[in-house]
Design a protein around this motif. Sequence first.
Motif, PDB file in Angstrom:
ATOM      1  N   GLY A 168       0.811  -1.213   0.000  1.00 35.45           N
ATOM      2  CA  GLY A 168       0.000   0.000   0.000  1.00 35.45           C
ATOM      3  C   GLY A 168       0.845   1.263   0.000  1.00 35.45           C
ATOM      4  N   VAL A 169       2.005   1.190   0.626  1.00 35.73           N
ATOM      5  CA  VAL A 169       2.866   2.366   0.691  1.00 35.73           C
ATOM      6  C   VAL A 169       3.603   2.590  -0.620  1.00 35.73           C
ATOM      7  CG1 VAL A 169       4.976   3.245   1.726  1.00 35.73           C
ATOM      8  CG2 VAL A 169       3.156   2.412   3.166  1.00 35.73           C
ATOM      9  N   ILE A 170       4.084   1.496  -1.252  1.00 37.68           N
ATOM     10  CA  ILE A 170       4.863   1.722  -2.465  1.00 37.68           C
ATOM     11  C   ILE A 170       4.026   1.751  -3.732  1.00 37.68           C
ATOM     12  CG2 ILE A 170       6.943   0.744  -1.464  1.00 37.68           C
ATOM     13  CD1 ILE A 170       6.581  -1.656  -3.264  1.00 37.68           C
ATOM     14  N   PHE A 171       2.789   1.304  -3.646  1.00 39.92           N
ATOM     15  CA  PHE A 171       2.010   1.286  -4.877  1.00 39.92           C
ATOM     16  C   PHE A 171       1.826   2.665  -5.507  1.00 39.92           C
ATOM     17  CE2 PHE A 171      -0.415  -0.609  -8.087  1.00 39.92           C
ATOM     18  CZ  PHE A 171      -1.418   0.296  -8.412  1.00 39.92           C
ATOM     19  N   PRO A 172       1.532   3.709  -4.695  1.00 38.16           N
ATOM     20  CA  PRO A 172       1.411   5.034  -5.321  1.00 38.16           C
ATOM     21  C   PRO A 172       2.658   5.431  -6.096  1.00 38.16           C
ATOM     22  CG  PRO A 172       0.572   5.104  -3.088  1.00 38.16           C
ATOM     23  CD  PRO A 172       1.199   3.768  -3.263  1.00 38.16           C
ATOM     24  N   LEU A 173       3.814   5.016  -5.597  1.00 34.45           N
ATOM     25  CA  LEU A 173       5.046   5.313  -6.320  1.00 34.45           C
ATOM     26  C   LEU A 173       5.080   4.585  -7.649  1.00 34.45           C
ATOM     27  CD1 LEU A 173       7.612   4.939  -3.383  1.00 34.45           C
ATOM     28  CD2 LEU A 173       6.638   7.036  -4.290  1.00 34.45           C
ATOM     29  N   ILE A 174       4.673   3.313  -7.619  1.00 33.85           N
ATOM     30  CA  ILE A 174       4.647   2.523  -8.853  1.00 33.85           C
ATOM     31  C   ILE A 174       3.650   3.114  -9.836  1.00 33.85           C
ATOM     32  CG2 ILE A 174       4.081   0.276  -9.820  1.00 33.85           C
ATOM     33  CD1 ILE A 174       5.019  -0.997  -7.269  1.00 33.85           C
ATOM     34  N   SER A 175       2.485   3.472  -9.306  1.00 28.65           N
ATOM     35  CA  SER A 175       1.439   4.004 -10.180  1.00 28.65           C
ATOM     36  C   SER A 175       1.903   5.264 -10.878  1.00 28.65           C
ATOM     37  CB  SER A 175       0.186   4.284  -9.354  1.00 28.65           C
ATOM     38  OG  SER A 175      -0.720   5.055 -10.088  1.00 28.65           O
ATOM     39  N   GLU A 176       2.535   6.145 -10.107  1.00 32.10           N
ATOM     40  CA  GLU A 176       2.973   7.404 -10.701  1.00 32.10           C
ATOM     41  C   GLU A 176       4.039   7.166 -11.755  1.00 32.10           C
ATOM     42  OE1 GLU A 176       4.035  10.322  -7.801  1.00 32.10           O
ATOM     43  OE2 GLU A 176       4.595  11.749  -9.373  1.00 32.10           O
ATOM     44  N   LEU A 177       4.857   6.175 -11.498  1.00 28.72           N
ATOM     45  CA  LEU A 177       5.941   5.862 -12.412  1.00 28.72           C
ATOM     46  C   LEU A 177       5.432   5.278 -13.716  1.00 28.72           C
ATOM     47  CD1 LEU A 177       8.748   6.291 -11.360  1.00 28.72           C
ATOM     48  CD2 LEU A 177       9.066   3.852 -11.400  1.00 28.72           C
ATOM     49  N   VAL A 178       4.497   4.343 -13.588  1.00 30.22           N
ATOM     50  CA  VAL A 178       4.062   3.603 -14.768  1.00 30.22           C
ATOM     51  C   VAL A 178       3.000   4.359 -15.551  1.00 30.22           C
ATOM     52  CG1 VAL A 178       2.960   1.484 -15.528  1.00 30.22           C
ATOM     53  CG2 VAL A 178       4.621   1.404 -13.691  1.00 30.22           C
ATOM     54  N   THR A 179       1.998   4.887 -14.840  1.00 25.44           N
ATOM     55  CA  THR A 179       0.903   5.525 -15.567  1.00 25.44           C
ATOM     56  C   THR A 179       0.928   7.044 -15.471  1.00 25.44           C
ATOM     57  OG1 THR A 179      -0.552   5.491 -13.659  1.00 25.44           O
ATOM     58  CG2 THR A 179      -0.593   3.558 -15.078  1.00 25.44           C
ATOM     59  N   GLY A 180       1.776   7.581 -14.605  1.00 29.31           N
ATOM     60  CA  GLY A 180       1.773   9.021 -14.432  1.00 29.31           C
ATOM     61  C   GLY A 180       0.634   9.508 -13.555  1.00 29.31           C
ATOM     62  N   GLN A 181      -0.235   8.578 -13.148  1.00 31.85           N
ATOM     63  CA  GLN A 181      -1.367   8.965 -12.321  1.00 31.85           C
ATOM     64  C   GLN A 181      -1.026   8.840 -10.859  1.00 31.85           C
ATOM     65  OE1 GLN A 181      -4.052  10.426 -12.305  1.00 31.85           O
ATOM     66  NE2 GLN A 181      -5.719   9.425 -13.379  1.00 31.85           N
ATOM     67  N   LYS A 182      -1.351   9.889 -10.102  1.00 32.32           N
ATOM     68  CA  LYS A 182      -1.152   9.767  -8.657  1.00 32.32           C
ATOM     69  C   LYS A 182      -2.402   9.150  -8.051  1.00 32.32           C
ATOM     70  CE  LYS A 182       1.779  13.808  -8.020  1.00 32.32           C
ATOM     71  NZ  LYS A 182       1.991  15.035  -7.274  1.00 32.32           N
ATOM     72  N   VAL A 183      -2.203   8.207  -7.178  1.00 28.78           N
ATOM     73  CA  VAL A 183      -3.354   7.632  -6.488  1.00 28.78           C
ATOM     74  C   VAL A 183      -3.125   7.665  -4.989  1.00 28.78           C
ATOM     75  CG1 VAL A 183      -4.147   6.088  -8.298  1.00 28.78           C
ATOM     76  CG2 VAL A 183      -2.373   5.328  -6.722  1.00 28.78           C
ATOM     77  N   THR A 184      -4.204   7.565  -4.263  1.00 32.44           N
ATOM     78  CA  THR A 184      -4.131   7.484  -2.808  1.00 32.44           C
ATOM     79  C   THR A 184      -4.538   6.089  -2.382  1.00 32.44           C
ATOM     80  OG1 THR A 184      -4.874   9.771  -2.717  1.00 32.44           O
ATOM     81  CG2 THR A 184      -4.897   8.543  -0.659  1.00 32.44           C
ATOM     82  N   VAL A 185      -3.703   5.463  -1.572  1.00 32.51           N
ATOM     83  CA  VAL A 185      -4.113   4.202  -0.963  1.00 32.51           C
ATOM     84  C   VAL A 185      -4.420   4.526   0.486  1.00 32.51           C
ATOM     85  CG1 VAL A 185      -3.441   1.861  -0.393  1.00 32.51           C
ATOM     86  CG2 VAL A 185      -2.651   2.884  -2.514  1.00 32.51           C
ATOM     87  N   GLY A 186      -5.684   4.491   0.812  1.00 31.20           N
ATOM     88  CA  GLY A 186      -6.099   5.005   2.110  1.00 31.20           C
ATOM     89  C   GLY A 186      -6.715   3.962   3.014  1.00 31.20           C
ATOM     90  N   PRO A 187      -7.254   4.431   4.139  1.00 30.19           N
ATOM     91  CA  PRO A 187      -7.760   3.538   5.178  1.00 30.19           C
ATOM     92  C   PRO A 187      -8.691   2.426   4.698  1.00 30.19           C
ATOM     93  CG  PRO A 187      -7.767   5.759   5.999  1.00 30.19           C
ATOM     94  CD  PRO A 187      -7.349   5.844   4.565  1.00 30.19           C
TER      95      PRO A 187
END
Lengths: 190, 685, 189
Positions: B387-406
């Motif tokens: 959950g912590v590193i996925f936003p980094l992966i998402s931004e890298l691969v798709t350029g989209q920032k996402v939030t992984v939240g509660p």
Amino acid sequence: MSSDLTENTIQEAQTPKRPRWGRLLAWLGLIALLLLLFTALRRSQQGPVGVGKKAPDFTLTTFDGDQISLSELGGKVVVLNFWASWCKPCEQEAADLEAAWRLYQPGAEVVFLGVDWTDTEVKAKQYLEKFDITYPNGPDLGTRISQAYRTTGVPETYIIDKDGTLAYVKFSPFISLNEITNAIDPLLDE
Amino acid sequence: MIANIGYGILFITLLVSIYGVGAAYYGARKNDPRWIESARLSMLLTFPLITLSSLSLIYLLVTGRFEHQFVQSVTSSSMPIYLRVTALWGGQSGSLVFWSWLLAAFASSVTLRKWDRDREFLPWVIVVSLVTLAFFLILVVFFENPFTRFWQLPGGDIRAAMFQPQGSSLFLPRDGTGLNPLLRHPGMIIHPPMLYLGFVSFVVPFAFGIAALVTGRTDDRWIRITRRWSLVAWLFLSLGLLLGGRWAYDVLGWGGYWGWDPVEIAAFMPWLTGTAFLHSVMIQEKRGMLKRWNMVLIILTYSLVIFGTFLTRSGVLSSVHAFAQSAIGPLFFAYIGLTFTISLALLLSRWDELKAEGEMTSLLSREALFLLNNLLFMGILVVCFWGVIFPLISELVTGQKVTVGPPFYERATAPLFAGLLLLMGIAPLAAWRHSTFKTLGRTVWKPSLISLIVPVYAFIRGIHQPAALLGFWLAAFVAFVTLHEFWRGARARAKRSGENLFTALWRLAGRNRRRYGGYIIHLGVVLMAIGIIGIEIFQVETQGTLAQGEQITLENYTLTYNSLAVFDTDDGRNVARAVIGVEKSGDYVGDLHPRRDYYLDSQQPMTIPGVRSTWEEDLYVLLVDWQPVSTNSATFKVYKNPLVNWLWFGGLVFIFGTLVAAWPDRDPEPVPVRKKKSSYAAAEA
Amino acid sequence: MPPLKLENKMTFRKQFARSNIPNSVDSFWILTFIAALALSLSLALPVVSSANAQSDNPQPPTDDDVNAVAKQLYCPVCENTPLDVCPTQACEEWRQLIYDKLALGWNEDQIKVYFVDQYGDRVLAEPPARGLNWLVYIIPPLVFLVGLFVVYRALQAWKKTPDTDQSRLPDNIESDEYIQRLEEDLKNL
């Protein structure tokens, strides 16, 4: 101790060499993680798009419903200004930007575009009315444009020359109309 | 002057650390005890050196020397003295110095133990400890220097630098910005030190683990040595997390205690592997199994500590917790690359030697259940890490920032936590080595049935949510089993020794502190689970704007906005303090005073809730400060948090249990043995 | 065969209990137990019931209505801060936006879609399940199942021969005591 040794040798003699895919997987995982961190770090340290680079393309949907793409504006100087209605410093330069636009409008060589960053339409329109802004403005849908330029806040202005290269950047409000014209004029002569 | 001394000492400490690494390595390679002794002394030396440097920094903070950049950014003249001391960890550079000081303290105390039986470990423990220390000192000395000062250049610009630039003069700001108001709360003062203590003290078991790998001493000696260290480290980390939750609840003003913020998770992950480690070392001690896994766990714990620190301080993630972006990111990354790679290489090189000594005979034995416990902890770890590193992966691969939240974390980890709760109840009933479904089932069915009383009672009282009922049942089950363990042990001992039950219990726990401390910890966890179920599933809230005299209701509570007082305080705050009258089910139960503090120096507001706490629930009232506040109208947010105080009380029990478990056992009682005279005489001779 | 005396019976039972015969039965039960538990627990979790979709609400939206929606959205500017507690002016305006949309009769889902269009996927509390984001939801359970399999295989691999391991300690309450006495003696050597 010795029993461990004999046990080990017997073990090795009996069982064939296990495939080393476990180790390979561990190393691959580590490398992947390091690669990810490296790129994430580089990206966070990158900062906004620098002068001299090609300006990222985008499509702005204005509040009036028009669609303006950077790629269609080749041959013109484009002044790209990021702002928000809740941003106090943006108000300092709003009047100057509009004045500059009116100055260059007859020449038809310069285009002013306002990108409204993470704002609400109601407040944005109030802001535009308050400063009587006539050049095209639109919301940064999905924050795609600001992400393309890697902006770090508002106000920020990016001036793109006629070839589509980023020629000038300003990360704070313009202090005067002169500052704006001083930035644009050199690009007109090219 | 003081700054130069402080900085110089840090630089010297860095050199001493690097020397120590070299000397220890060389001494180990050449098997020369003199070099190793020299390295040990240099490690001891780092502690007084860093203490001196820290004291000089504290001196600058306390005397308000605002020409120093760090002092200016975290203190102000309106701050009381004790807060100025705690401001040491209020900013990036100071907290790195503090971290280094703690690390030097632990590393030095490790060298002071008796090394007679473990001489071969010493140089490698020194190497690991000093390499870590050197890294943090490099960060401070070259990148995040707390001793830089402001200089006014000839052109009029102000620049911060350590040494005086050409032609400039010292610039003295009028006042400091002051510590972030959020950091001025007592809970916040102690939360970072506790966390840092937890992080730093895990370096010691890690160092011993690496030493064991390097020297090839793959038996459980390294685990026995670090048993208490690991428990103490875990105690501090748990305390740091608990305090963080309590602080969030008290002052952050959103009625919760854990937000699944990436930085929170970064501190939680080493706790997960640490807890798994504490359990699985018991298997290695009892059965000689899971050697590889224990090594993996301690390496993971240390790595997650460094990784978490990297995330928090490098600017890769931005969050409310994170420090501002800085230049230390790349260096941190290099350190991570180095330590992860070397650890993995060492581990794989000794992989075959870390074979298990014992064998698993039954899948329901306690060993197997401990293994399951580890699996569940790892499951939670995977959820958190991903959950912590996925936003980094998402931004890298798709350029989209996402939030992984509660919602993601809660949904994914809830079954795993429930599984752990279940295991806490079953494992004490399973025997070491062998247990079948029948034998285990025989001991399990009675407590499970009896504990059903609790959810049935809850159901009758109107609680129908399946998750809550299940949670309460599990909690009761574990409590019952654990208490029964105390009862069983005390009774057996009382029968044997003729003592009464209480003395038997006391002596029993005294002689088996780790086991019974562990059971107390489990009881603490049960209480915390009850509190968490209460607040997570049954929290209700409401918000409304009230004119003076108006009321707002939340379930059976009625709140009346009585009055508001606005005034300035001596320590630089403008306070708006409301008086709320509270009625519960029609009866007046008291007043609450939510307030909004506006800190003039840092221009930041803080909302302090008015809380009425009972065992049943908390009534939590906030003055919503971003609405205009006046006697005419003010906006209030009201939360009812059922059972939340069970969470805090459970936390206390938890900490108490850890202290019990960590306390050194008393000497075992002398058991009278009848010896033949001859052998006795022979022994005497 | 000699008649089974009481002691023999006890020994026989003890031996039976210690043998490895029902291992596959055990492992089957334990795995189904875990799986059933996990499944029941994930189903037992209350589905977070969002504010009811009210399309025609004649009354003006209350603060609680706004908060119910704002709770599920995240501030586009300040990271990892839910919209109902974020104190900045921008967040205040977004809550006002939610209010306006609710007053127009929009339901929660429509408002969420609007926010995503305006500000990107970041405003949602979880990544929307499409494209790459599927990985978020799939990887953890997958890894857990793989881990379960690894544990199972490890346990099977360790059950080689009947237990002849005599070296370890007696299994009673005073086991720690014996260790300590041993340690003391070793120290005094």
